[in-house]
Scaffold this motif. Structure first.
Motif, PDB file in Angstrom:
ATOM      1  N   ALA A  43     -33.240-101.448  37.332  1.00  0.00           N
ATOM      2  CA  ALA A  43     -33.630-101.881  38.674  1.00  0.00           C
ATOM      3  C   ALA A  43     -33.424-100.740  39.669  1.00  0.00           C
ATOM      4  CB  ALA A  43     -32.833-103.111  39.090  1.00  0.00           C
ATOM      5  N   THR A  44     -32.305-100.055  39.550  1.00  0.00           N
ATOM      6  CA  THR A  44     -32.032 -98.918  40.430  1.00  0.00           C
ATOM      7  C   THR A  44     -33.071 -97.819  40.236  1.00  0.00           C
ATOM      8  OG1 THR A  44     -29.671 -99.413  40.452  1.00  0.00           O
ATOM      9  CG2 THR A  44     -30.314 -97.160  41.034  1.00  0.00           C
ATOM     10  N   THR A  46     -36.072 -98.194  39.210  1.00  0.00           N
ATOM     11  CA  THR A  46     -37.343 -98.686  39.750  1.00  0.00           C
ATOM     12  C   THR A  46     -37.391 -98.495  41.261  1.00  0.00           C
ATOM     13  OG1 THR A  46     -37.538-100.289  37.947  1.00  0.00           O
ATOM     14  CG2 THR A  46     -38.849-100.719  39.920  1.00  0.00           C
ATOM     15  N   VAL A  47     -36.290 -98.799  41.931  1.00  0.00           N
ATOM     16  CA  VAL A  47     -36.224 -98.619  43.390  1.00  0.00           C
ATOM     17  C   VAL A  47     -36.371 -97.139  43.745  1.00  0.00           C
ATOM     18  CG1 VAL A  47     -34.704 -98.794  45.404  1.00  0.00           C
ATOM     19  CG2 VAL A  47     -34.882-100.707  43.798  1.00  0.00           C
ATOM     20  N   ILE A  48     -35.684 -96.285  43.021  1.00  0.00           N
ATOM     21  CA  ILE A  48     -35.779 -94.846  43.284  1.00  0.00           C
ATOM     22  C   ILE A  48     -37.212 -94.365  43.095  1.00  0.00           C
ATOM     23  CG2 ILE A  48     -35.103 -92.561  42.422  1.00  0.00           C
ATOM     24  CD1 ILE A  48     -32.305 -93.868  41.823  1.00  0.00           C
ATOM     25  N   ALA A  50     -39.920 -96.133  43.384  1.00  0.00           N
ATOM     26  CA  ALA A  50     -40.751 -96.685  44.458  1.00  0.00           C
ATOM     27  C   ALA A  50     -40.650 -95.853  45.728  1.00  0.00           C
ATOM     28  CB  ALA A  50     -40.352 -98.126  44.736  1.00  0.00           C
ATOM     29  N   LEU A  51     -39.464 -95.323  45.976  1.00  0.00           N
ATOM     30  CA  LEU A  51     -39.234 -94.588  47.217  1.00  0.00           C
ATOM     31  C   LEU A  51     -39.479 -93.082  47.103  1.00  0.00           C
ATOM     32  CD1 LEU A  51     -35.990 -96.418  48.378  1.00  0.00           C
ATOM     33  CD2 LEU A  51     -38.361 -96.822  49.123  1.00  0.00           C
ATOM     34  N   LEU A  57     -43.403 -95.235  39.075  1.00  0.00           N
ATOM     35  CA  LEU A  57     -43.055 -96.628  39.348  1.00  0.00           C
ATOM     36  C   LEU A  57     -43.473 -97.572  38.222  1.00  0.00           C
ATOM     37  CD1 LEU A  57     -41.861 -98.808  41.136  1.00  0.00           C
ATOM     38  CD2 LEU A  57     -43.989 -98.805  42.455  1.00  0.00           C
TER      39      LEU A  57
END
Length: 101
Positions: A43-44, A46-48, A50-51, A57
């Motif tokens: 999850a972490t 994936t967030v990284i 995305a940003l 992604l």
């Protein structure tokens, strides 16, 4: 068959495989805390992505979904359980649904 259903079936079929040769079996052998940790890590990541790395992604999201399916299988849940919950929430405001928990 849908790709997620195929993946879910593959995960379930490898649950009792040799942990030395099957990554899925090795996750089940390590137990739910390790599986949950992997979900958190993915999850972490994936967030990284995305940003900071949007080109990664989809790949990171696939890793997250894979590990989430392993966690669901370990908990005795399936995609059908998730689908049922999403169906239950259909047409309900997100604010209302969250307040009802």
């Amino acid at each position: 068959m849908d790709p997620l259903d195929r993946l879910d079936a593959t995960i379930r079929s490898r649950r009792d495989a040799d942990a030395g040769t099957s990554y899925v079996a090795s996750l089940f052998a390590k137990g739910r805390p390790k599986i949950a940790q992997k979900v958190g890590e993915e999850a972490t990541e994936t967030v990284i992505a995305a940003l900071a790395e949007p080109d990664k992604l989809a790949s990171e999201a696939a890793d997250l979904v894979f590990h989430l399916l392993v966690l669901l299988a370990d908990a005795g849940l399936s995609l059908d359980d998730v689908r049922a919950e999403l169906t239950r929430r259909e047409g309900v405001s997100g604010h209302v649904e969250k307040a009802s928990r």
